[in-house]
Scaffold this motif. Structure first.
Motif, PDB file in Angstrom:
ATOM      1  N   GLY A 298      -9.786   1.467   7.808  1.00  0.00           N
ATOM      2  CA  GLY A 298     -10.719   2.531   8.157  1.00  0.00           C
ATOM      3  C   GLY A 298     -11.432   3.091   6.950  1.00  0.00           C
ATOM      4  O   GLY A 298     -11.573   2.460   5.896  1.00  0.00           O
ATOM      5  N   ARG A 299     -11.903   4.308   7.092  1.00  0.00           N
ATOM      6  CA  ARG A 299     -12.648   4.955   6.017  1.00  0.00           C
ATOM      7  C   ARG A 299     -11.766   5.214   4.806  1.00  0.00           C
ATOM      8  O   ARG A 299     -12.220   5.089   3.668  1.00  0.00           O
ATOM      9  N   LYS A 300     -10.529   5.604   5.061  1.00  0.00           N
ATOM     10  CA  LYS A 300      -9.618   5.828   3.943  1.00  0.00           C
ATOM     11  C   LYS A 300      -9.385   4.537   3.170  1.00  0.00           C
ATOM     12  O   LYS A 300      -9.365   4.527   1.931  1.00  0.00           O
ATOM     13  N   GLY A 301      -9.227   3.443   3.896  1.00  0.00           N
ATOM     14  CA  GLY A 301      -9.024   2.168   3.226  1.00  0.00           C
ATOM     15  C   GLY A 301     -10.239   1.738   2.422  1.00  0.00           C
ATOM     16  O   GLY A 301     -10.119   1.188   1.319  1.00  0.00           O
ATOM     17  N   GLU A 302     -11.443   1.991   2.961  1.00  0.00           N
ATOM     18  CA  GLU A 302     -12.662   1.648   2.230  1.00  0.00           C
ATOM     19  C   GLU A 302     -12.800   2.503   0.976  1.00  0.00           C
ATOM     20  O   GLU A 302     -13.173   2.006  -0.092  1.00  0.00           O
TER      21      GLU A 302
ATOM     22  N   ALA B 101     -14.785  -2.683   3.457  1.00  0.00           N
ATOM     23  CA  ALA B 101     -15.802  -3.669   3.087  1.00  0.00           C
ATOM     24  C   ALA B 101     -15.492  -4.293   1.737  1.00  0.00           C
ATOM     25  O   ALA B 101     -15.731  -5.468   1.510  1.00  0.00           O
ATOM     26  N   VAL B 102     -14.975  -3.500   0.778  1.00  0.00           N
ATOM     27  CA  VAL B 102     -14.618  -4.021  -0.539  1.00  0.00           C
ATOM     28  C   VAL B 102     -13.239  -4.683  -0.438  1.00  0.00           C
ATOM     29  O   VAL B 102     -12.304  -4.078   0.085  1.00  0.00           O
ATOM     30  N   PRO B 103     -13.091  -5.925  -0.926  1.00  0.00           N
ATOM     31  CA  PRO B 103     -11.775  -6.574  -0.813  1.00  0.00           C
ATOM     32  C   PRO B 103     -10.719  -5.844  -1.635  1.00  0.00           C
ATOM     33  O   PRO B 103     -10.986  -5.368  -2.741  1.00  0.00           O
ATOM     34  N   LEU B 104      -9.524  -5.771  -1.067  1.00  0.00           N
ATOM     35  CA  LEU B 104      -8.422  -5.087  -1.728  1.00  0.00           C
ATOM     36  C   LEU B 104      -7.625  -6.075  -2.572  1.00  0.00           C
ATOM     37  O   LEU B 104      -7.377  -7.203  -2.153  1.00  0.00           O
ATOM     38  N   PRO B 105      -7.187  -5.661  -3.768  1.00  0.00           N
ATOM     39  CA  PRO B 105      -6.308  -6.531  -4.561  1.00  0.00           C
ATOM     40  C   PRO B 105      -4.900  -6.542  -3.967  1.00  0.00           C
ATOM     41  O   PRO B 105      -4.579  -5.748  -3.074  1.00  0.00           O
ATOM     42  N   PRO B 106      -4.028  -7.417  -4.439  1.00  0.00           N
ATOM     43  CA  PRO B 106      -2.639  -7.427  -3.961  1.00  0.00           C
ATOM     44  C   PRO B 106      -1.930  -6.107  -4.259  1.00  0.00           C
ATOM     45  O   PRO B 106      -2.386  -5.328  -5.114  1.00  0.00           O
ATOM     46  N   PRO B 107      -0.820  -5.822  -3.568  1.00  0.00           N
ATOM     47  CA  PRO B 107      -0.133  -4.532  -3.780  1.00  0.00           C
ATOM     48  C   PRO B 107       0.266  -4.274  -5.227  1.00  0.00           C
ATOM     49  O   PRO B 107       0.106  -3.167  -5.738  1.00  0.00           O
ATOM     50  N   LYS B 108       0.777  -5.296  -5.915  1.00  0.00           N
ATOM     51  CA  LYS B 108       1.180  -5.076  -7.307  1.00  0.00           C
ATOM     52  C   LYS B 108      -0.022  -4.773  -8.193  1.00  0.00           C
ATOM     53  O   LYS B 108       0.070  -3.972  -9.134  1.00  0.00           O
ATOM     54  N   GLU B 109      -1.152  -5.408  -7.894  1.00  0.00           N
ATOM     55  CA  GLU B 109      -2.353  -5.142  -8.680  1.00  0.00           C
ATOM     56  C   GLU B 109      -2.882  -3.734  -8.414  1.00  0.00           C
ATOM     57  O   GLU B 109      -3.428  -3.086  -9.317  1.00  0.00           O
ATOM     58  N   ARG B 110      -2.693  -3.222  -7.191  1.00  0.00           N
ATOM     59  CA  ARG B 110      -3.114  -1.850  -6.887  1.00  0.00           C
ATOM     60  C   ARG B 110      -2.337  -0.858  -7.755  1.00  0.00           C
ATOM     61  O   ARG B 110      -2.907   0.066  -8.336  1.00  0.00           O
ATOM     62  N   ARG B 111      -1.027  -1.084  -7.820  1.00  0.00           N
ATOM     63  CA  ARG B 111      -0.202  -0.190  -8.638  1.00  0.00           C
ATOM     64  C   ARG B 111      -0.558  -0.326 -10.120  1.00  0.00           C
ATOM     65  O   ARG B 111      -0.589   0.660 -10.858  1.00  0.00           O
ATOM     66  N   ARG B 112      -0.845  -1.555 -10.566  1.00  0.00           N
ATOM     67  CA  ARG B 112      -1.176  -1.748 -11.963  1.00  0.00           C
ATOM     68  C   ARG B 112      -2.479  -1.043 -12.338  1.00  0.00           C
ATOM     69  O   ARG B 112      -2.585  -0.424 -13.407  1.00  0.00           O
ATOM     70  N   LEU B 113      -3.472  -1.117 -11.462  1.00  0.00           N
ATOM     71  CA  LEU B 113      -4.744  -0.444 -11.734  1.00  0.00           C
ATOM     72  C   LEU B 113      -4.573   1.065 -11.807  1.00  0.00           C
ATOM     73  O   LEU B 113      -5.170   1.727 -12.657  1.00  0.00           O
ATOM     74  N   ARG B 114      -3.757   1.615 -10.915  1.00  0.00           N
ATOM     75  CA  ARG B 114      -3.533   3.066 -10.943  1.00  0.00           C
ATOM     76  C   ARG B 114      -2.828   3.469 -12.236  1.00  0.00           C
ATOM     77  O   ARG B 114      -3.185   4.471 -12.874  1.00  0.00           O
ATOM     78  N   GLN B 115      -1.817   2.698 -12.638  1.00  0.00           N
ATOM     79  CA  GLN B 115      -1.083   3.037 -13.849  1.00  0.00           C
ATOM     80  C   GLN B 115      -1.936   2.836 -15.095  1.00  0.00           C
ATOM     81  O   GLN B 115      -1.806   3.591 -16.070  1.00  0.00           O
ATOM     82  N   ALA B 116      -2.794   1.811 -15.091  1.00  0.00           N
ATOM     83  CA  ALA B 116      -3.668   1.595 -16.243  1.00  0.00           C
ATOM     84  C   ALA B 116      -4.640   2.752 -16.431  1.00  0.00           C
ATOM     85  O   ALA B 116      -5.050   3.056 -17.558  1.00  0.00           O
ATOM     86  N   ALA B 117      -5.004   3.420 -15.338  1.00  0.00           N
ATOM     87  CA  ALA B 117      -5.880   4.592 -15.414  1.00  0.00           C
ATOM     88  C   ALA B 117      -5.108   5.888 -15.624  1.00  0.00           C
ATOM     89  O   ALA B 117      -5.705   6.968 -15.619  1.00  0.00           O
ATOM     90  N   SER B 118      -3.769   5.790 -15.777  1.00  0.00           N
ATOM     91  CA  SER B 118      -2.917   6.965 -16.008  1.00  0.00           C
ATOM     92  C   SER B 118      -3.034   7.976 -14.874  1.00  0.00           C
ATOM     93  O   SER B 118      -3.145   9.187 -15.100  1.00  0.00           O
ATOM     94  N   LEU B 119      -3.022   7.481 -13.650  1.00  0.00           N
ATOM     95  CA  LEU B 119      -3.072   8.341 -12.471  1.00  0.00           C
ATOM     96  C   LEU B 119      -1.728   8.299 -11.768  1.00  0.00           C
ATOM     97  O   LEU B 119      -1.112   7.237 -11.636  1.00  0.00           O
ATOM     98  N   THR B 120      -1.270   9.451 -11.323  1.00  0.00           N
ATOM     99  CA  THR B 120      -0.082   9.495 -10.498  1.00  0.00           C
ATOM    100  C   THR B 120      -0.460   9.194  -9.052  1.00  0.00           C
ATOM    101  O   THR B 120      -1.641   9.187  -8.671  1.00  0.00           O
TER     102      THR B 120
END
Length: 370
Positions: free
Chosen positions: A52-56, A6-25
């Motif tokens: 699916g649910r994982k994606g949400e 239901a929540v829109p997903l950002p582009p793949p590069k933005e997904r990786r950037r958000l994870r790295q900005a939060a210092s998550l592996t």
């Protein structure tokens, strides 16, 4: 039937950037979503789409990470390195914090450089140690990379990935073939105290430098295959081939590291086991400025010597063409060649004797028959 989140997903590069900005592996984010780290890798590289649910759940997590990043941008502090299962910091997966344009403009160049150095240098030193197996060389390579970054700070500050820029320069300095001619390289390096760590380090150093660098970037730093290929200046197919061969070589000597996730955590533990510190940011900046001034003065001195030599040559060089003196003419200031005088009586007698005798010498003596 699967449904899109239901929540829109950002582009793949933005997904990786958000994870790295939060210092998550990838492993930490995957544990929150309930998937494997390879699945997260596929989502971040665009090879797979969360559904699916994982994606949400993944989309909601990214949305919360984005909101947290925006809230902390105005009060930026260096982010601490994430901790692994054993409580040790994760020195291998570290990237520079990204800020919005207004916040980046509010920082002075010194503050921006110090923030980048404080965040990336400790982890980068440990990465470079895994790459070379030498502690002092790892520190020097990282400091040289940041000194180069400070000299070219306008270019580095505008780069989309300044941490990747510095990492590439540090790896190039560490793997330079000129290091083999240094006297420090001839001294033996203390091995890790643990037997398992020694075996893994020996296995890494056994690999060719290009294979070792590809393995560290993909399984250690966590870059995708296209990013790894770009940083190693190779095609994606060549990078994949190097990665598979490196993994096969490691699995052949250490079968327990055949799994990529296990190999990653062993690299993290090996790097964390070494107490490798980095110099303070002002020290690196000042040493880089001193080096730049030294090279500038050397270039000015060399240019001055070259100009002086050219001026002296032009001053002492002839200004017009002087033809050579033909044979037989007298030269001013040079006495003429003296002709031979008359022969003495003894010389005349010797000349007559030489003229009357045979040119071939005296007659040859032959034995007379009886």
């Amino acid at each position: 039937m699967t449904q899109s989140p239901a929540v829109p997903l950002p582009p793949p590069k933005e997904r990786r950037r958000l994870r790295q900005a939060a210092s998550l592996t990838r492993a930490q984010l995957a544990s929150r979503v309930g998937v494997t780290s390879e699945t997260v890798r596929g989502w971040e590289t665009g090879r797979a789409t969360p559904r699916g649910r994982k994606g949400e759940k993944y989309a909601q997590l990214l949305n919360s990470l984005g909101e947290a990043t925006n809230m902390t941008c105005d009060h930026h502090t260096p982010v601490a390195e994430p901790a692994g299962p054993s409580g040790r910091p994760l020195p291998v997966r570290a990237v520079a914090p990204r800020r919005s344009g207004g916040v980046a403009d509010a920082l002075t160049p010194d503050q921006a450089f110090d923030a980048l150095y404080s965040f990336c240098a400790p982890a980068l030193v440990r990465q470079t140690y895994l790459l070379t197996g030498r502690r002092e060389l790892a520190r020097e390579a990282v400091e040289r990379a940041f000194q180069t970054a400070w000299q070219r700070w306008p270019e580095v500050a505008c780069d989309p990935d300044p941490a990747g820029w510095v990492r590439a320069v540090a790896y190039d300095c560490a793997l330079s073939p000129w290091n083999r001619f240094r006297l420090r390289r001839r001294r033996p390096e203390p091995s890790p105290p643990e037997a398992s760590d020694r075996a893994l380090m020996d296995t890494l150093l056994m690999l060719p430098p290009s294979y070792r660098r590809t393995l560290l970037l993909y399984d250690g730093v966590g870059l995708g295959l296209p990013e790894t290929a770009a940083e190693t200046e190779a095609s994606t197919r060549a990078a994949a081939n190097r990665l598979s061969r490196a993994r096969e070589a490691v699995a052949e000597r250490l079968p327990e590291l055949a799994d990529a996730e296990v190999l990653h955590w062993r690299l993290v533990e090996l790097a964390s086991a070494e107490r490798l510190g980095a110099a303070k940011p002002p020290v690196v900046r000042l040493s880089g400025e001193r080096r730049a001034r030294l090279w500038t003065r050397a270039a000015i001195a060399f240019t001055a010597v070259l100009i002086g030599t050219t001026a002296l040559t032009m001053r002492s060089a002839p200004t017009h063409y002087e033809p050579p003196v033909p044979a037989g003419e007298s030269v001013q200031g040079v006495p003429p060649r003296v002709a031979p005088g008359p022969l003495s009586e003894s010389e005349l007698t010797l000349r007559r004797k030489l003229r009357t005798e045979q040119q071939s010498g005296p007659d040859r003596l032959l034995p007379q028959p009886r």
